[in-house]
Design a protein around this motif. Structure first.
Motif, PDB file in Angstrom:
ATOM      1  N   GLU A  80      -2.326  -4.000  -6.357  1.00 45.21           N
ATOM      2  CA  GLU A  80      -2.821  -4.866  -7.433  1.00 45.21           C
ATOM      3  C   GLU A  80      -1.727  -5.831  -7.879  1.00 45.21           C
ATOM      4  OE1 GLU A  80      -5.872  -5.072  -8.834  1.00 45.21           O
ATOM      5  OE2 GLU A  80      -6.684  -3.531  -7.520  1.00 45.21           O
ATOM      6  N   GLN A 100       0.832  -1.202   0.000  1.00 45.90           N
ATOM      7  CA  GLN A 100       0.000   0.000   0.000  1.00 45.90           C
ATOM      8  C   GLN A 100       0.869   1.257   0.000  1.00 45.90           C
ATOM      9  OE1 GLN A 100      -2.693   0.296   3.339  1.00 45.90           O
ATOM     10  NE2 GLN A 100      -4.220   1.329   2.107  1.00 45.90           N
ATOM     11  N   HIS A 129      -7.291  -6.614   0.787  1.00 43.96           N
ATOM     12  CA  HIS A 129      -7.440  -5.778  -0.401  1.00 43.96           C
ATOM     13  C   HIS A 129      -8.920  -5.580  -0.741  1.00 43.96           C
ATOM     14  CE1 HIS A 129      -6.283  -4.907  -4.831  1.00 43.96           C
ATOM     15  NE2 HIS A 129      -6.313  -3.809  -4.122  1.00 43.96           N
ATOM     16  N   HIS A 130      -9.696  -6.657  -0.647  1.00 44.41           N
ATOM     17  CA  HIS A 130     -11.136  -6.548  -0.919  1.00 44.41           C
ATOM     18  C   HIS A 130     -11.822  -5.665   0.118  1.00 44.41           C
ATOM     19  CE1 HIS A 130     -11.571 -10.346  -3.639  1.00 44.41           C
ATOM     20  NE2 HIS A 130     -10.872  -9.385  -4.205  1.00 44.41           N
ATOM     21  N   LEU A 137     -11.293  -2.089  -0.782  1.00 44.48           N
ATOM     22  CA  LEU A 137     -12.074  -1.682  -1.953  1.00 44.48           C
ATOM     23  C   LEU A 137     -13.578  -1.881  -1.770  1.00 44.48           C
ATOM     24  CD1 LEU A 137      -9.790  -3.219  -4.727  1.00 44.48           C
ATOM     25  CD2 LEU A 137      -9.881  -0.829  -3.970  1.00 44.48           C
ATOM     26  N   ASN A 138     -13.990  -2.380  -0.589  1.00 46.60           N
ATOM     27  CA  ASN A 138     -15.394  -2.653  -0.272  1.00 46.60           C
ATOM     28  C   ASN A 138     -15.991  -3.695  -1.226  1.00 46.60           C
ATOM     29  OD1 ASN A 138     -17.630  -2.360   1.370  1.00 46.60           O
ATOM     30  ND2 ASN A 138     -18.510  -0.745   0.108  1.00 46.60           N
ATOM     31  N   SER A 194     -19.683  -2.380  -2.447  1.00 46.01           N
ATOM     32  CA  SER A 194     -19.721  -1.688  -3.724  1.00 46.01           C
ATOM     33  C   SER A 194     -19.696  -2.675  -4.890  1.00 46.01           C
ATOM     34  CB  SER A 194     -18.536  -0.726  -3.850  1.00 46.01           C
ATOM     35  OG  SER A 194     -17.318  -1.439  -3.798  1.00 46.01           O
TER      36      SER A 194
END
Length: 182
Positions: free
Chosen positions: A25, A19, A101-102, A105-106, A137
């Protein structure tokens, strides 16, 4: 300490590093590559876990197997896991990293159980409809065929289950009839 707890600690450290460098990614993709290599080559895991193979040989094997495919941070993490005899947690580390990570990013993973395989369009529709219901999201839906469902779908998002299957409806009807409700 359990392997899952150790994997979570390494995942958090790698996540924070990625991060800060802006490589979330890329790091996630590299961990997926490692997982697929480990799954497809059981000989690699056997060699790494073999007690008579020296640490130097194991490190060289990992370097040759993954250099060029993964970045320096991920390779360093693998070598660190080898030194500390924790290479077996690579899969758990990868899953924990993906979850972090998910969460950032919601995004949530959804398992969609159905009596027959769903098309990509049907899975996309499930993702669109259930993402807001789960407060996310975006959903990443995976289909699993369950012949016992008869028809309809059952969706699991985290610890929530949305049961729209015929079997689920019949079970609810049976419970209501036994309880004297309509």
């Amino acid at each position: 300490m359990s392997n899952q707890a150790v994997a979570n600690r390494y995942a958090v450290a790698l996540f924070q590093l990625a991060q800060s460098k802006g490589t979330l990614e890329k790091t996630g993709e590299e961990l997926e590559i490692i997982q697929s290599v480990i799954k497809s080559t059981p000989e690699l895991v056997k060699t790494i876990n073999h007690p008579k193979v020296t640490l130097v040989t194991k490190k060289e094997l990992v370097r040759k197997s993954f250099s060029g495919q993964v970045g320096a941070d991920v390779l360093h993490t693998l070598l660190l896991l080898l030194e500390r005899q924790r290479f077996s947690i690579v899969s758990d580390l990868s899953k924990a990293f993906t979850k972090l990570h998910h969460d950032l990013l919601n995004i949530a993973d959804a398992m969609v159980y159905s009596a027959k395989p769903l098309t990509d369009e049907e899975l996309k529709q499930v993702e669109l409809v259930f993402a807001p219901k789960a407060g996310k999201s975006r959903l990443i839906a995976t289909n699993k065929v369950d012949k016992e469902l008869v028809g309809g779908v059952k969706i699991r998002i985290g610890d929530r289950i949305y049961d729209g299957s015929i079997k689920g409806q019949l079970n609810r009807l049976e419970r209501n009839l036994l309880a004297g409700n309509r």
